[in-house]
Every structure is written in structure tokens, then in C-alpha cells.
Design a protein around this motif. Sequence first.
Motif, PDB file in Angstrom:
ATOM      1  N   VAL A  35       0.869  -1.178   0.000  1.00  0.00           N
ATOM      2  CA  VAL A  35       0.000   0.000   0.000  1.00  0.00           C
ATOM      3  C   VAL A  35       0.909   1.232   0.000  1.00  0.00           C
ATOM      4  N   PRO A  36       0.966   1.952  -1.117  1.00  0.00           N
ATOM      5  CA  PRO A  36       1.865   3.099  -1.214  1.00  0.00           C
ATOM      6  C   PRO A  36       1.227   4.371  -0.653  1.00  0.00           C
ATOM      7  N   ALA A  37       1.023   4.400   0.650  1.00  0.00           N
ATOM      8  CA  ALA A  37       0.366   5.546   1.285  1.00  0.00           C
ATOM      9  C   ALA A  37       1.360   6.301   2.162  1.00  0.00           C
ATOM     10  N   GLY A  40      -0.381   9.500   3.015  1.00  0.00           N
ATOM     11  CA  GLY A  40      -1.827   9.340   3.056  1.00  0.00           C
ATOM     12  C   GLY A  40      -2.338   8.693   1.787  1.00  0.00           C
ATOM     13  N   VAL A  41      -3.616   8.414   1.760  1.00  0.00           N
ATOM     14  CA  VAL A  41      -4.264   7.835   0.581  1.00  0.00           C
ATOM     15  C   VAL A  41      -5.170   8.911   0.002  1.00  0.00           C
ATOM     16  N   PHE A  42      -5.033   9.153  -1.279  1.00  0.00           N
ATOM     17  CA  PHE A  42      -5.807  10.215  -1.899  1.00  0.00           C
ATOM     18  C   PHE A  42      -7.035   9.636  -2.600  1.00  0.00           C
ATOM     19  N   ALA A  43      -7.414  10.180  -3.729  1.00  0.00           N
ATOM     20  CA  ALA A  43      -8.648   9.774  -4.402  1.00  0.00           C
ATOM     21  C   ALA A  43      -8.704   8.271  -4.572  1.00  0.00           C
ATOM     22  N   TRP A  45     -10.273   7.796  -1.609  1.00  0.00           N
ATOM     23  CA  TRP A  45     -10.457   7.550  -0.171  1.00  0.00           C
ATOM     24  C   TRP A  45     -10.240   8.778   0.695  1.00  0.00           C
ATOM     25  N   TRP A  46      -9.288   9.636   0.336  1.00  0.00           N
ATOM     26  CA  TRP A  46      -9.021  10.887   1.037  1.00  0.00           C
ATOM     27  C   TRP A  46      -8.757  10.672   2.529  1.00  0.00           C
ATOM     28  N   ARG A  47      -7.757   9.864   2.823  1.00  0.00           N
ATOM     29  CA  ARG A  47      -7.358   9.602   4.212  1.00  0.00           C
ATOM     30  C   ARG A  47      -5.907  10.053   4.386  1.00  0.00           C
ATOM     31  N   ASP A  48      -5.718  11.226   4.965  1.00  0.00           N
ATOM     32  CA  ASP A  48      -4.350  11.712   5.144  1.00  0.00           C
ATOM     33  C   ASP A  48      -3.637  11.052   6.321  1.00  0.00           C
ATOM     34  N   ASP A  49      -4.373  10.271   7.120  1.00  0.00           N
ATOM     35  CA  ASP A  49      -3.745   9.579   8.246  1.00  0.00           C
ATOM     36  C   ASP A  49      -3.302   8.157   7.881  1.00  0.00           C
ATOM     37  N   ALA A  50      -3.571   7.717   6.657  1.00  0.00           N
ATOM     38  CA  ALA A  50      -3.165   6.382   6.207  1.00  0.00           C
ATOM     39  C   ALA A  50      -1.647   6.333   6.037  1.00  0.00           C
ATOM     40  N   ARG A  51      -1.084   5.169   6.220  1.00  0.00           N
ATOM     41  CA  ARG A  51       0.355   4.989   6.074  1.00  0.00           C
ATOM     42  C   ARG A  51       0.649   3.807   5.166  1.00  0.00           C
ATOM     43  N   GLY A  52       1.800   3.839   4.536  1.00  0.00           N
ATOM     44  CA  GLY A  52       2.217   2.765   3.639  1.00  0.00           C
ATOM     45  C   GLY A  52       2.531   1.496   4.404  1.00  0.00           C
ATOM     46  N   VAL A  53       2.341   0.374   3.718  1.00  0.00           N
ATOM     47  CA  VAL A  53       2.603  -0.916   4.356  1.00  0.00           C
ATOM     48  C   VAL A  53       2.933  -1.953   3.283  1.00  0.00           C
TER      49      VAL A  53
END
Length: 93
Positions: A35-37, A40-43, A45-53
Motif C-alpha cells: 500500500v503506497p500511502a 496518506g491515501v488520496f482519491a 479515499w481521502w485519508r491523510d492519516d493512512a500509512r504505507g505498508v
Amino acid sequence: MWLANKHLFNKLGPKDPTNYALEGSIAIAGGVYFVPAFNGVFAPWWRDDARGVCIGITGFTKKSHIGRAVLESMCFQVKDVLDSMHKDFGREG
């Protein structure tokens, strides 16, 4: 570029043989998901608190599995955006 910056792959250019070798070297990611976040994750989902994993790594995981998971993650992102666009316009994918 992230893969090259983290030295997972030494060279990543559009004409680089590494890309072509990776492209056909493995048919599946072997249970590895990426997950390349990083910011954050953008369109859509629009989650700026998401992180890559990167999950699913085992003792049998190779560099090509991680590369394949990264390529698949880009496809999943595009599919999410297209599905969202179809939903916004009231159409099925």
C-alpha cells in the motif's frame, strides 16, 4: 522511483532491462501486498492519516514478489479511482 531510492532495485528507467525482466519474471505477488500511502491515501479515499505498508513477506519472498506487489498496487489505485468515477456518474464498471 521509491523502489530505486530504497535500493530494492538499482536502476528503474522505462528502457531499463530490469523493468522488462521483472515484468515477466513472476505471475503473482506471492501473497505480498503493498500500500503506497507514504503521505496518506488520496482519491477516492481521502485519508491523510493512512500509512504505507508491505505485508505478506515470508522467507520465500523474493525481490520480484515485492516489485510485482508494487506494480499491482498501482493498478488497484487506478481501479479504485475508475470505480469511484463510475459510481459518481451512476454507471456500473
